[in-house]
Write an enzyme that holds these catalytic residues in place. Structure first.
Site, PDB file in Angstrom:
ATOM      1  N   GLU A   9      53.578  52.926  85.503  1.00 42.03           N
ATOM      2  CA  GLU A   9      51.576  52.013  85.156  1.00 42.03           C
ATOM      3  C   GLU A   9      51.179  52.972  84.459  1.00 42.03           C
ATOM      4  O   GLU A   9      50.382  52.811  83.501  1.00 42.03           O
ATOM      5  CB  GLU A   9      51.020  51.924  86.136  1.00 42.03           C
ATOM      6  CG  GLU A   9      51.808  49.848  86.892  1.00 42.03           C
ATOM      7  CD  GLU A   9      52.862  50.796  87.759  1.00 42.03           C
ATOM      8  OE1 GLU A   9      54.266  49.975  87.856  1.00 42.03           O
ATOM      9  OE2 GLU A   9      53.100  52.031  88.127  1.00 42.03           O
TER      10      GLU A   9
ATOM     11  N   HIS B 143      65.559  55.995  90.912  1.00 45.67           N
ATOM     12  CA  HIS B 143      65.918  56.162  90.120  1.00 45.67           C
ATOM     13  C   HIS B 143      64.977  56.784  89.731  1.00 45.67           C
ATOM     14  O   HIS B 143      63.872  57.050  88.458  1.00 45.67           O
ATOM     15  CB  HIS B 143      65.849  54.829  89.322  1.00 45.67           C
ATOM     16  CG  HIS B 143      64.317  54.075  90.338  1.00 45.67           C
ATOM     17  ND1 HIS B 143      63.800  53.454  91.573  1.00 45.67           N
ATOM     18  CD2 HIS B 143      62.986  54.147  89.170  1.00 45.67           C
ATOM     19  CE1 HIS B 143      62.936  53.003  91.637  1.00 45.67           C
ATOM     20  NE2 HIS B 143      62.030  52.900  90.745  1.00 45.67           N
TER      21      HIS B 143
ATOM     22  N   GLU C  70      62.686  59.723  97.826  1.00 44.52           N
ATOM     23  CA  GLU C  70      61.559  58.568  98.287  1.00 44.52           C
ATOM     24  C   GLU C  70      61.962  57.573  97.219  1.00 44.52           C
ATOM     25  O   GLU C  70      61.596  56.521  97.186  1.00 44.52           O
ATOM     26  CB  GLU C  70      60.047  58.552  97.968  1.00 44.52           C
ATOM     27  CG  GLU C  70      59.937  59.820  98.681  1.00 44.52           C
ATOM     28  CD  GLU C  70      58.116  60.939  98.960  1.00 44.52           C
ATOM     29  OE1 GLU C  70      57.561  58.615  98.119  1.00 44.52           O
ATOM     30  OE2 GLU C  70      58.126  60.724  99.305  1.00 44.52           O
ATOM     31  N   THR C  71      62.863  57.753  95.914  1.00 42.13           N
ATOM     32  CA  THR C  71      63.011  56.483  95.542  1.00 42.13           C
ATOM     33  C   THR C  71      64.946  56.871  94.465  1.00 42.13           C
ATOM     34  O   THR C  71      64.949  57.884  94.146  1.00 42.13           O
ATOM     35  CB  THR C  71      62.536  56.892  93.961  1.00 42.13           C
ATOM     36  OG1 THR C  71      62.493  55.286  93.132  1.00 42.13           O
ATOM     37  CG2 THR C  71      61.981  57.898  93.406  1.00 42.13           C
TER      38      THR C  71
ATOM     39  N   ALA D  98      53.530  56.003  88.492  1.00 43.08           N
ATOM     40  CA  ALA D  98      53.918  55.937  87.410  1.00 43.08           C
ATOM     41  C   ALA D  98      54.071  55.684  86.276  1.00 43.08           C
ATOM     42  O   ALA D  98      54.205  55.678  85.301  1.00 43.08           O
ATOM     43  CB  ALA D  98      55.193  57.455  87.756  1.00 43.08           C
TER      44      ALA D  98
ATOM     45  N   VAL E 222      56.607  61.938  91.372  1.00 41.69           N
ATOM     46  CA  VAL E 222      58.076  61.627  91.710  1.00 41.69           C
ATOM     47  C   VAL E 222      58.726  62.828  91.924  1.00 41.69           C
ATOM     48  O   VAL E 222      59.242  63.559  91.883  1.00 41.69           O
ATOM     49  CB  VAL E 222      58.422  60.991  90.273  1.00 41.69           C
ATOM     50  CG1 VAL E 222      59.627  60.257  90.730  1.00 41.69           C
ATOM     51  CG2 VAL E 222      57.474  60.187  89.709  1.00 41.69           C
TER      52      VAL E 222
ATOM     53  N   ARG F  61      53.133  72.610  93.339  1.00 44.98           N
ATOM     54  CA  ARG F  61      52.476  71.962  92.190  1.00 44.98           C
ATOM     55  C   ARG F  61      51.493  71.838  91.946  1.00 44.98           C
ATOM     56  O   ARG F  61      50.705  71.629  91.071  1.00 44.98           O
ATOM     57  CB  ARG F  61      54.085  71.261  91.631  1.00 44.98           C
ATOM     58  CG  ARG F  61      55.356  72.169  90.894  1.00 44.98           C
ATOM     59  CD  ARG F  61      56.214  71.568  90.961  1.00 44.98           C
ATOM     60  NE  ARG F  61      57.226  72.313  90.611  1.00 44.98           N
ATOM     61  CZ  ARG F  61      57.829  72.690  90.939  1.00 44.98           C
ATOM     62  NH1 ARG F  61      58.346  72.729  92.329  1.00 44.98           N
ATOM     63  NH2 ARG F  61      59.203  73.412  90.537  1.00 44.98           N
TER      64      ARG F  61
END
Length: 170
Positions: free
Chosen positions: A74, A104, A101-102, A72, A97, A143
């Protein structure tokens, strides 16, 4: 009253002023789709549904460019380059996202979202942002999977309709 956007594009009742409405007619227009490879199980489906929607509404395969990027983060630089080239009537950006998993995840969603708005306004082109931000993989699947009920399909319809309105406005 339903939730979300209506599939029907109708004037607002009770308003006597001239109302400009888009149409779901993609014929004669060019579209760019930027797709993150991260979470490709879902982003590939978003891209497929967006592409199928564009074709259903009259876009020809040769008028649709699909660009893959790593993730995302990039997407904005590629969308900027595509918008600056003035080749497209609308851009569709697709990513997923998942918060777990992250650490941030919210920063990614916020900064890419602002970037897409900036690109759209700077270059006067619809940039439909469907970088899907969710808390769980199940929410992402809800989604991203399901053909005409995906955020990819919605993004393509929004791109077509908004591009048609922009053409009317000159």
């Amino acid at each position: 009253m339903g939730k979300g956007i209506s599939k029907s594009i109708d004037p607002i009742d009770g308003i006597g002023a001239r109302q400009l409405l888009g149409q779901l007619d993609a014929s004669g227009m060019r579209f760019g789709i930027v797709v993150a490879r991260f979470n490709h199980e879902l982003t590939d489906e978003l891209a497929r549904s967006a592409y199928q929607c564009l074709e259903k509404h009259g876009a020809k395969p040769q008028t649709i460019d699909v660009v893959r990027v790593p993730g995302a983060y990039e997407i904005p630089v590629v969308a900027e380059k595509m918008a600056a080239g003035k080749r497209y009537d609308a851009l569709i950006v697709l990513g997923v996202v998942v918060e777990g998993e992250t650490q941030h995840a919210q920063m990614i969603i916020d900064t890419t979202g602002q970037s897409m708005l900036d690109i759209a306004c700077r270059h006067q082109i619809p940039v439909i942002n469907e970088i899907v931000g969710v808390r769980t993989w199940a929410q992402a699947e809800a989604r991203c999977l399901g053909g005409e009920n995906t955020r990819g399909w919605y993004a393509a319809e929004a791109a077509i309709e908004t591009a048609r309105i922009c053409k009317q406005l000159g």
